[in-house]
Scaffold this motif. Structure first.
Motif, PDB file in Angstrom:
ATOM      1  N   UNK A  54     -10.156   0.652   2.671  1.00 31.61           N
ATOM      2  CA  UNK A  54     -10.032  -0.742   2.275  1.00 31.61           C
ATOM      3  C   UNK A  54      -9.631  -1.530   3.511  1.00 31.61           C
ATOM      4  N   UNK A  55     -10.410  -2.536   3.865  1.00 36.77           N
ATOM      5  CA  UNK A  55     -10.104  -3.359   5.031  1.00 36.77           C
ATOM      6  C   UNK A  55      -9.727  -4.743   4.533  1.00 36.77           C
ATOM      7  N   UNK A  56      -8.519  -5.157   4.870  1.00 31.86           N
ATOM      8  CA  UNK A  56      -8.020  -6.479   4.501  1.00 31.86           C
ATOM      9  C   UNK A  56      -7.894  -7.311   5.770  1.00 31.86           C
ATOM     10  N   UNK A  57      -8.009  -8.631   5.611  1.00 31.17           N
ATOM     11  CA  UNK A  57      -7.933  -9.538   6.748  1.00 31.17           C
ATOM     12  C   UNK A  57      -6.760 -10.508   6.646  1.00 31.17           C
ATOM     13  N   UNK A  58      -6.087 -10.526   5.515  1.00 28.61           N
ATOM     14  CA  UNK A  58      -4.918 -11.393   5.311  1.00 28.61           C
ATOM     15  C   UNK A  58      -3.689 -10.512   5.129  1.00 28.61           C
ATOM     16  N   UNK A  59      -2.580 -10.868   5.787  1.00 25.52           N
ATOM     17  CA  UNK A  59      -1.362 -10.056   5.707  1.00 25.52           C
ATOM     18  C   UNK A  59      -0.847  -9.916   4.283  1.00 25.52           C
ATOM     19  N   UNK A  60      -0.889 -11.006   3.505  1.00 27.42           N
ATOM     20  CA  UNK A  60      -0.366 -10.947   2.136  1.00 27.42           C
ATOM     21  C   UNK A  60      -1.219 -10.015   1.266  1.00 27.42           C
ATOM     22  N   UNK A  61      -2.529 -10.035   1.450  1.00 25.50           N
ATOM     23  CA  UNK A  61      -3.406  -9.131   0.695  1.00 25.50           C
ATOM     24  C   UNK A  61      -3.191  -7.679   1.127  1.00 25.50           C
ATOM     25  N   UNK A  62      -2.997  -7.476   2.431  1.00 26.54           N
ATOM     26  CA  UNK A  62      -2.750  -6.136   2.958  1.00 26.54           C
ATOM     27  C   UNK A  62      -1.443  -5.575   2.405  1.00 26.54           C
ATOM     28  N   UNK A  63      -0.386  -6.403   2.390  1.00 24.33           N
ATOM     29  CA  UNK A  63       0.913  -5.952   1.883  1.00 24.33           C
ATOM     30  C   UNK A  63       0.818  -5.583   0.404  1.00 24.33           C
ATOM     31  N   UNK A  64       0.133  -6.415  -0.378  1.00 21.77           N
ATOM     32  CA  UNK A  64      -0.021  -6.135  -1.816  1.00 21.77           C
ATOM     33  C   UNK A  64      -0.842  -4.865  -2.035  1.00 21.77           C
ATOM     34  N   UNK A  65      -1.914  -4.692  -1.271  1.00 23.48           N
ATOM     35  CA  UNK A  65      -2.754  -3.499  -1.414  1.00 23.48           C
ATOM     36  C   UNK A  65      -1.982  -2.246  -1.009  1.00 23.48           C
ATOM     37  N   UNK A  66      -1.177  -2.341   0.028  1.00 23.10           N
ATOM     38  CA  UNK A  66      -0.382  -1.182   0.458  1.00 23.10           C
ATOM     39  C   UNK A  66       0.607  -0.771  -0.627  1.00 23.10           C
ATOM     40  N   UNK A  67       1.259  -1.755  -1.239  1.00 21.04           N
ATOM     41  CA  UNK A  67       2.207  -1.435  -2.311  1.00 21.04           C
ATOM     42  C   UNK A  67       1.504  -0.725  -3.465  1.00 21.04           C
ATOM     43  N   UNK A  68       0.303  -1.165  -3.779  1.00 16.44           N
ATOM     44  CA  UNK A  68      -0.398  -0.637  -4.952  1.00 16.44           C
ATOM     45  C   UNK A  68      -1.209   0.631  -4.667  1.00 16.44           C
ATOM     46  N   UNK A  69      -1.774   0.780  -3.453  1.00 11.32           N
ATOM     47  CA  UNK A  69      -2.780   1.822  -3.231  1.00 11.32           C
ATOM     48  C   UNK A  69      -2.512   2.766  -2.072  1.00 11.32           C
ATOM     49  N   UNK A  70      -1.426   2.619  -1.321  1.00 10.29           N
ATOM     50  CA  UNK A  70      -1.217   3.420  -0.104  1.00 10.29           C
ATOM     51  C   UNK A  70      -1.192   4.919  -0.369  1.00 10.29           C
ATOM     52  N   UNK A  71      -0.743   5.345  -1.537  1.00 10.49           N
ATOM     53  CA  UNK A  71      -0.693   6.783  -1.829  1.00 10.49           C
ATOM     54  C   UNK A  71      -2.072   7.351  -2.172  1.00 10.49           C
ATOM     55  N   UNK A  72      -3.027   6.468  -2.480  1.00 10.64           N
ATOM     56  CA  UNK A  72      -4.322   6.927  -2.964  1.00 10.64           C
ATOM     57  C   UNK A  72      -5.486   6.621  -2.016  1.00 10.64           C
ATOM     58  N   UNK A  73      -5.390   5.520  -1.253  1.00 10.61           N
ATOM     59  CA  UNK A  73      -6.502   5.080  -0.412  1.00 10.61           C
ATOM     60  C   UNK A  73      -6.044   4.788   1.012  1.00 10.61           C
TER      61      UNK A  73
END
Length: 95
Positions: A54-73
């Motif tokens: 997953x490639x994010x370009x906004x810090x807020x989207x990256x932070x939210x994605x990391x909280x939700x998906x870092x263990x899986x993706x």
């Protein structure tokens, strides 16, 4: 359940393992998506057995994605211009 439906090649066929199709069919959508990153991550993770970058370009989207998906993706924050390492404005963070 047939042999082919169980993910094994049918008798007499070349050995080709069946992979799940992406949620949007064979080709990616040509229009920007209106679904959230969380929805897209879940659909793609399920379709590709968690083998997704997953490639994010906004810090807020990256932070939210990391909280939700870092263990899986695998998640990556990049600058929109995809500048080379060492150049001004280069961003490359992972979680």
């Amino acid at each position: 359940m047939s042999v082919a439906a169980a993910g094994r090649p049918a008798p007499g066929r070349r050995r080709r393992w069946l992979l799940p199709r992406p949620p949007y069919g064979r080709r990616p959508p040509t229009q920007p998506s209106t679904i959230s990153s969380a929805e897209a991550c879940g659909d793609l993770a399920d379709a590709y057995a968690n083998r997704v970058f997953v490639i994010e370009y906004e810090k807020k989207d990256f932070a939210a994605a990391c909280r939700a998906w870092a263990k899986r993706l695998s998640l990556i924050l990049r600058d929109r211009d995809v500048r080379p390492a060492g150049s001004a404005g280069h961003v490359d963070q992972r979680c």
